[in-house]
Enzyme design. Sequence first.
Site, PDB file in Angstrom:
ATOM      1  N   GLU B 232      -5.349   6.066  -8.763  1.00  0.00           N
ATOM      2  CA  GLU B 232      -4.912   5.578  -7.607  1.00  0.00           C
ATOM      3  C   GLU B 232      -6.113   5.796  -6.487  1.00  0.00           C
ATOM      4  O   GLU B 232      -6.441   6.894  -6.328  1.00  0.00           O
ATOM      5  CB  GLU B 232      -3.699   6.392  -7.353  1.00  0.00           C
ATOM      6  CG  GLU B 232      -2.980   6.012  -5.973  1.00  0.00           C
ATOM      7  CD  GLU B 232      -3.483   6.723  -4.748  1.00  0.00           C
ATOM      8  OE1 GLU B 232      -4.379   6.229  -3.981  1.00  0.00           O
ATOM      9  OE2 GLU B 232      -2.995   7.639  -4.335  1.00  0.00           O
ATOM     10  N   CYS B 269      -4.315   8.389   1.739  1.00  0.00           N
ATOM     11  CA  CYS B 269      -4.495   7.219   0.925  1.00  0.00           C
ATOM     12  C   CYS B 269      -3.624   6.190   1.748  1.00  0.00           C
ATOM     13  O   CYS B 269      -3.780   4.887   1.290  1.00  0.00           O
ATOM     14  CB  CYS B 269      -4.226   7.208  -0.444  1.00  0.00           C
ATOM     15  SG  CYS B 269      -2.809   8.442  -0.825  1.00  0.00           S
TER      16      CYS B 269
END
Lengths: 498, 498
Positions: B232, B269
Site C-alpha cells: 500500500e 496515505c
Amino acid sequence: MTEIVATPSVEIERLASRARRLHEAELVDPTVDHAALLEAVAAAIEVRTGDLLPPAEEETGLAEARLRGEIARTTGQLRAFATAVRKGESHDPIIDLADPEATPPRPDQRRANLPLGPVAVFAASNFPFAFGVAGGDTASAWAAGCPALVKAHPGHPRLSRALAAAVEAGLAESGADPAWFALVEGADEATGAALATVAEVAAIAFTGSFGGGTAIARLAASRPEPIPVYAEMGAVNPVLVTPAAAAARGESIGAGLAAAVTAHAGQLCTKPGVVMLVDDEAGRALAAALAAGITAAPPHRMLYPALAESFARGLAVAADDPRVSAVVDGAPRAGEDGDGRLGALLELRAADLRPDDPRLKELFGPAALIVWAGDGEELLAAAGHLEGSLAAAVHAEPGEELGGRLLRSLRGRVGRMIWNEFPTGVTVGHATVHGGPFPATTAPTTTSVGMTAMRRFLRPVGYQGVPDELLPPALRDANPLGLLRQVDGEWTRDAVNV
Amino acid sequence: MTEIVATPSVEIERLASRARRLHEAELVDPTVDHAALLEAVAAAIEVRTGDLLPPAEEETGLAEARLRGEIARTTGQLRAFATAVRKGESHDPIIDLADPEATPPRPDQRRANLPLGPVAVFAASNFPFAFGVAGGDTASAWAAGCPALVKAHPGHPRLSRALAAAVEAGLAESGADPAWFALVEGADEATGAALATVAEVAAIAFTGSFGGGTAIARLAASRPEPIPVYAEMGAVNPVLVTPAAAAARGESIGAGLAAAVTAHAGQLCTKPGVVMLVDDEAGRALAAALAAGITAAPPHRMLYPALAESFARGLAVAADDPRVSAVVDGAPRAGEDGDGRLGALLELRAADLRPDDPRLKELFGPAALIVWAGDGEELLAAAGHLEGSLAAAVHAEPGEELGGRLLRSLRGRVGRMIWNEFPTGVTVGHATVHGGPFPATTAPTTTSVGMTAMRRFLRPVGYQGVPDELLPPALRDANPLGLLRQVDGEWTRDAVNV
C-alpha cells in the site's frame, strides 16, 4: 502445418485499447448482461460442434470421445458461470451501517466488487476447448465483467480460429460489443511478451509450462504498472499409498494409476507424476500392476512435436541419474508409429531423495516415478520432499491412522486433496480448487477452475456515505437483487435502514 | 537518535525458518486459538499504554491525543479480528455434494481456507501503532493463522521495541509459541531486501512510499519462488467539488479540506492531495477558505528528517513547473521552529494537464494542488487524468446529475469513494476498502485495512471424497462450527448428508 501469422504489436495495442475503452464505459454505465453473453457463446460453440471437431482432432491428436466430452465441459462451465452471475456471486456485498454514537463515529460504509479490467488469457495446449480460446479463464473473466484478449496456443491454430469465430457469433447474437473478445496469434515468444506487457491489460491468466508461466510472470513484474499474474503451471500431483491400502486393493490402485498416467498421453496438469509406496509384497504387486498397465497402454501421439521432444529429453535426463532405474523405459517399440509416445515408469528409493535435488519434478507426458519407502514413517518423511502441487491423492484404509497423517502433512503444499481416487479429472463446481503453492501456480490464494475463479478478476470498491440511488444495486438499502449480504458482520437478505 | 543495529541476514533466516516450522506444525495439527492470541496482544498493549506513549511522542512528533486514539484503534482492530476469527470468517467453506447420476459423475468436493505461511510485514512510519509492529497487517496475518515477521520502521525504533515486548508478553500470556512473531530492525535497504527474499516467507505486506513498495515488489518477483506482495503506497486521493456544492457550502468544504490536508502534517496515505474545482465565484471562495485554513494551521514536525527533506524537494520541483503557481508557498516563517513544516497550496489549470505528465503525483506532507476547470464538463474530463488512488471524494448537492457522473467515472480507479466528506479517516470494519489500482497498491483485488484484509493470507484447499472425520471442522457434514456455507451453490447453516 497451418501457418501462423503473429499478431503485430500495434494490433495487440489496438485490441487492448479497445478492450480498455469498453471496460471504462461499462464501469461508468453498465449495459451488458454478462450471463446472456456467456450463454450465447456456449450456444454458439454447441451448434458449431461439427465444425470444431475435425480441426481439434487433426491438430491435437486427441480422440473424438475425449474432445466431445471437453466441448460439453466447456459449454457447461460457460453456463455455470452464467448461473453464478445471475445469482449475484460476483458482488460480495458487505455493509457496515452508520453509528453516530461510536467513538469515533462510524460512517455508513459499503463495498462490492467491480471488474478489474481487460484480461490477457494464454490458452493451454492440452485442453483445446476447456482451457482454450473460450475456456475457463476466458469464461471467468467474462463472468467478472472483464473483456478478454486470448492468445491462442500455437499447437492448434485452426481450431482456435474456429472457436474465435464461434465466440464472435455468440457475442453478436447476444448484442454484446465485439470488444469483449479478441484473438491474438503467434508461435514466437515476442507475441506473448507483447500481450503480457501491453499497457491496457489489467491481469494475466496463463495455463501452460513452468518455463512459460514464470517467464510471463517476470515480464509482468517488469511492467511500469505491475499486474496480477495467475499462472497455472502443472505439478507432480503425488499419489501416496499406505501398506494397508496396497494390501487391500493394490492391483486396482495400480491399474487406476496406469490409466491416469497414460490417458491422453499423460498430457494433463493433474497427471500423477510421483507414486509413493512402501516396499513390501503388496507394494511390489501394486507396482507390477502399474507397470503392466503402462506397458499395455497403446501409443498416443503427443499434442505437438516440441512437447514430444521435451518429454524424451526429460526421460533421458532421468535415465542418466544413477539413483533412478527404469521399470518401463518408454522407448518406441519396433514397428510402431514413431509419432506415438509409449508410457514410462521410473523408480528410486526414498533414501536417495536429497533436499537440494529431490528429483521430483514434473515430466509432462505418460510417465511416473515410484518412490520406494521402507515403511510408513519413511513414506511420511518422503512426502516432505514434495513441492507445491495442484493435487495429491492418498490411498488408505478406513480408520487407518497413517492415511490421516499423510493427508494433514500434504495439505499445506497442495491445492486439492483426493482420497482413494486419482488426481486426474477436475470437477467444475463451486468448491473446485485448481491451484496451489508455487511451482504449481504463481498465485497460491486463487483457483483457475470453478466458480470462484472469477474472483481473480474482481476488485472491491468501497462507498462511504453515498446516497442510495448512486450506489450499485447490490448495495442499495432495499436489496433489489435479493443478495445475501454481510450487514454489520451478520449475513442477511433483509433490506437495511427500514 | 536511537542507534539501530540491523538484524543480520542469518538471524532473519533463523527467524523465518522458525516461523515456517511453526506454520508447518500448525497445518498438520492446529493447536493455537488465534482469537485468544489477538486478544492477549491487545490487552498487553493496553496495559502498557503508559510505556508506549513517551517514545511514540518523541520519535514521531505526533500529538498525544492522536496517539491515544491510535492505540485504541490498534487494540480495537486486534479485537475485531479476534471476533471475526471466532465467527469463522476465515474459513470460506464451500461444499459440492456428490452426484453419481451426473455425466460425468460428480464426486463430493469441499473447500476451506488454510493459512498461507509466514508473512513479512513492513511497518509504516505514519501510523506507529495502527500500522506499526502490531498493526493491521500483523493482526490480519495472525487472524489468517500466519506467523508474522515484522520489520520495524526505522523512524521509531524505541517504540517498535516496546511494542515488540508487548506482543511477546501477550503471546506468552495466551500460551502461544514465540515464533508467531519476530521483530526485524534495520535502517538500511539491505535488511528489507533480506526479509523480502528470505526463502521461508510466503507473502509480504508493506505500507509506505511508492519507491519502497515497488522496490520490494521487484525483489519479491526476482525470488526463485515468487510470493504475493501486498504493498500500500499512498495516493493523491482527489476531492472533486461541483459548482452547486461550492455555491451551497464552499467555505465549510474549504475549511474541512484545509484540516484534512494539514492534520498530522499531511502524513496520511489518504490525505487529499488534489482538489478539483470549477473556476467561478463559489469555487474561488472555497479556494480562499482552503488557503486561509492551510495558512492558519500551526507548523507540525514531520515524522523523520528524510521525509521533511523529500517534501521540500517535491515542493521545489512543483514550483519549477511553469504550469504550477503557489497559493500558499509553505516556506518556513521567520522566527518559527525550523523543524516544523508549514502547509502549502499549489494550483494549475485543467487545460494544462498533459496525458504524459499530468502533474498529479503524491506529495507526502501538508500540501494540496488545486486543479481549476472551466466548467463541470472540464471537471469530469480532468478526473480522467487521475491515476489509481486509495480514496476519492465527491462533493455535490442532492439530486445533482454531475455528482453521480463524477462518482461513476472515478470509481474505476479508486478503492473507496466518499460522498460529501473527506478521504482522511479510515473506519475499520467489514466493509472497509483500503486499497486500489496501481500506483496506490500492487494488489488491486485486496484491502490492507478491515476484516477482509485477512483474505490476503489465506489459501483455499480442496478435499475430494475425504472421510468426514479427516475433514477440517468447517467442512464436516454436521457443521460443528455452525458456519454459513455454500452447499451446491446455496447458502445454508444446515448439516449435509443427513
